[in-house]
Write a protein that holds these residues in place. Sequence first.
Motif, mmCIF file in Angstrom:
data_model
loop_
_atom_site.group_PDB
_atom_site.id
_atom_site.type_symbol
_atom_site.label_atom_id
_atom_site.label_comp_id
_atom_site.label_asym_id
_atom_site.label_seq_id
_atom_site.Cartn_x
_atom_site.Cartn_y
_atom_site.Cartn_z
ATOM 1 N N TYR A 1 50.054 41.151 33.700
ATOM 2 C CA TYR A 1 49.449 40.884 33.517
ATOM 3 C C TYR A 1 50.130 39.374 32.798
ATOM 4 C CZ TYR A 1 46.464 43.853 35.714
ATOM 5 O OH TYR A 1 45.255 44.586 36.360
ATOM 6 N N ASP A 2 49.724 38.188 33.187
ATOM 7 C CA ASP A 2 49.718 37.075 31.846
ATOM 8 C C ASP A 2 48.610 36.133 30.651
ATOM 9 O OD1 ASP A 2 52.217 36.058 33.735
ATOM 10 O OD2 ASP A 2 51.421 34.975 35.140
ATOM 11 N N VAL A 3 48.944 36.788 29.736
ATOM 12 C CA VAL A 3 47.889 36.215 28.498
ATOM 13 C C VAL A 3 48.695 35.268 27.386
ATOM 14 C CG1 VAL A 3 47.354 38.235 29.234
ATOM 15 C CG2 VAL A 3 48.960 38.589 27.664
ATOM 16 N N ASN A 4 47.763 35.478 26.977
ATOM 17 C CA ASN A 4 48.791 34.268 25.893
ATOM 18 C C ASN A 4 48.416 35.950 24.159
ATOM 19 O OD1 ASN A 4 49.385 32.371 23.355
ATOM 20 N ND2 ASN A 4 47.975 31.096 24.207
ATOM 21 N N ILE A 5 48.733 36.351 23.882
ATOM 22 C CA ILE A 5 48.638 36.897 22.492
ATOM 23 C C ILE A 5 48.748 36.301 21.683
ATOM 24 C CG2 ILE A 5 48.469 39.391 21.803
ATOM 25 C CD1 ILE A 5 48.057 40.588 24.349
ATOM 26 N N LEU B 1 39.848 49.410 31.475
ATOM 27 C CA LEU B 1 41.175 48.435 31.854
ATOM 28 C C LEU B 1 42.184 48.502 32.200
ATOM 29 C CD1 LEU B 1 39.824 44.488 30.550
ATOM 30 C CD2 LEU B 1 39.124 45.639 32.821
ATOM 31 N N GLY B 2 43.123 49.595 31.746
ATOM 32 C CA GLY B 2 44.127 51.015 31.991
ATOM 33 C C GLY B 2 44.647 50.959 30.046
ATOM 34 N N ALA C 1 42.153 44.436 37.455
ATOM 35 C CA ALA C 1 41.792 44.061 36.809
ATOM 36 C C ALA C 1 42.552 42.303 36.820
ATOM 37 C CB ALA C 1 41.026 43.720 35.547
ATOM 38 N N THR C 2 41.679 41.127 36.792
ATOM 39 C CA THR C 2 42.425 40.526 36.844
ATOM 40 C C THR C 2 42.776 39.587 35.009
ATOM 41 O OG1 THR C 2 40.207 38.964 36.317
ATOM 42 C CG2 THR C 2 41.120 39.654 38.464
ATOM 43 N N ASP C 3 43.690 38.415 35.982
ATOM 44 C CA ASP C 3 44.980 38.100 34.602
ATOM 45 C C ASP C 3 43.287 37.282 33.661
ATOM 46 O OD1 ASP C 3 47.090 38.547 35.138
ATOM 47 O OD2 ASP C 3 47.249 36.535 35.886
ATOM 48 N N ASN D 1 42.473 38.493 29.206
ATOM 49 C CA ASN D 1 42.642 37.900 28.662
ATOM 50 C C ASN D 1 40.707 37.810 27.965
ATOM 51 O OD1 ASN D 1 44.934 35.949 28.046
ATOM 52 N ND2 ASN D 1 44.445 36.002 30.412
ATOM 53 N N ASP D 2 39.526 38.173 28.878
ATOM 54 C CA ASP D 2 38.970 38.211 27.791
ATOM 55 C C ASP D 2 38.411 38.906 27.465
ATOM 56 O OD1 ASP D 2 37.627 35.476 28.827
ATOM 57 O OD2 ASP D 2 36.853 37.224 31.040
ATOM 58 N N ALA D 3 38.992 40.387 27.960
ATOM 59 C CA ALA D 3 38.634 41.538 27.071
ATOM 60 C C ALA D 3 39.601 41.671 25.628
ATOM 61 C CB ALA D 3 39.014 43.067 27.680
#
Length: 381
Positions: A293-297, A314-315, A352-354, A358-360
Amino acid sequence: MNPYREKAGRPHRRAIYQTDWQLKKRIQRLFLILFSLLMLHVCAMVALEDMTVQQAMWLTLTTLTTVGYGDLSATTAAGQVATVVLMYITGITLVTLIFSDYVDYRFYRRERIRTGRWRWNMINHILLINAPKYGGTQYYMRLVQQLRANSDYKSTPIQILTTGFADSIPPELAELGVAHFHGSGTNLHDLSAVNVHEAKHIIILAKDSQDISSDSDTFDTLHRLSEFNLSNRCIVECVDDENRNRLAKLGAQSILRPVRTYPEIIIRALIAPGSEKVLEDLFTHENDHPHRYDVNIVDLTWSEVVCALIQSNLGTAMAYIDQENEVICNPIATDQINAKAIIVLVKTEETATDQGINDAISRYKQRMKQWNEMKAANKIA
């Protein structure tokens, strides 16, 4: 064809008729006869030559070995006849026969070991049944090397039961200390020859990982082992997933798909039973599998990322990819991470989607912010 016949086709003069047990019994019997003759000669020298027991034994041994120092010798006619009959004719002849039989036995044993027909009588060993049709030597080498790398199995005896190595076990495997017996897991005599009842683990490989008919041979082998209540020690390969239930009903400890490039999966089944199922799922896109998943953390610890995904169902986060594209596997929980992507173990039907990931993470950060504000307010109050 006689099983003891040499490769060139010429039978060995005695090994063709006698087993190793018969040869050993014959050698023991000859030693007993020789000892009796020696004692008889000692008694004859004491009685006929008026020697002490020590002198008689010295003369007997020097005569038998043909050393003949000359310090003692039979002087009477009766003593000389006894020496000629008991020592020169009978004793030395027996020594020659014993030496000849011993050479035969060593030759016989070496040939039996080379062709995989020697019974090793191992205990607490790992028994590997069947050799893969393609790349069997390389596969076994990796498997054995992985076993030896683990401290629990560093010195555990390993034996292969297969018809795959018809002439001899490959030297690469022999150098790793692997024993070999030429036979089949479907044959009760061959199973007995490899001391299957004393095996610590039994691994039944599929003969051909591309042919579902291999499962029939595997089933037959496992069924025979189940009759002796040994199936719970078995790790079994199954080519066709539809046959898994049939093998499971026989009580196999673990059932795996053949993965020839990764024998480590079988090692995990030995060392940490159950973990092989997780690894097996990672190789498929069914059930549980890893997903990127592409995220920005930023400004979150790894434990907070893991909790955010678990709480949202979500896993399970397994690794993250930093800004330099380096994959960081199983990070320390308290590490602050700066990630542009994460690897998550998910269920195929619930991927889930990217945006969902990100929302989670955003919701988790918001909850943590509210929680920290509440803690600060309580301290002030």
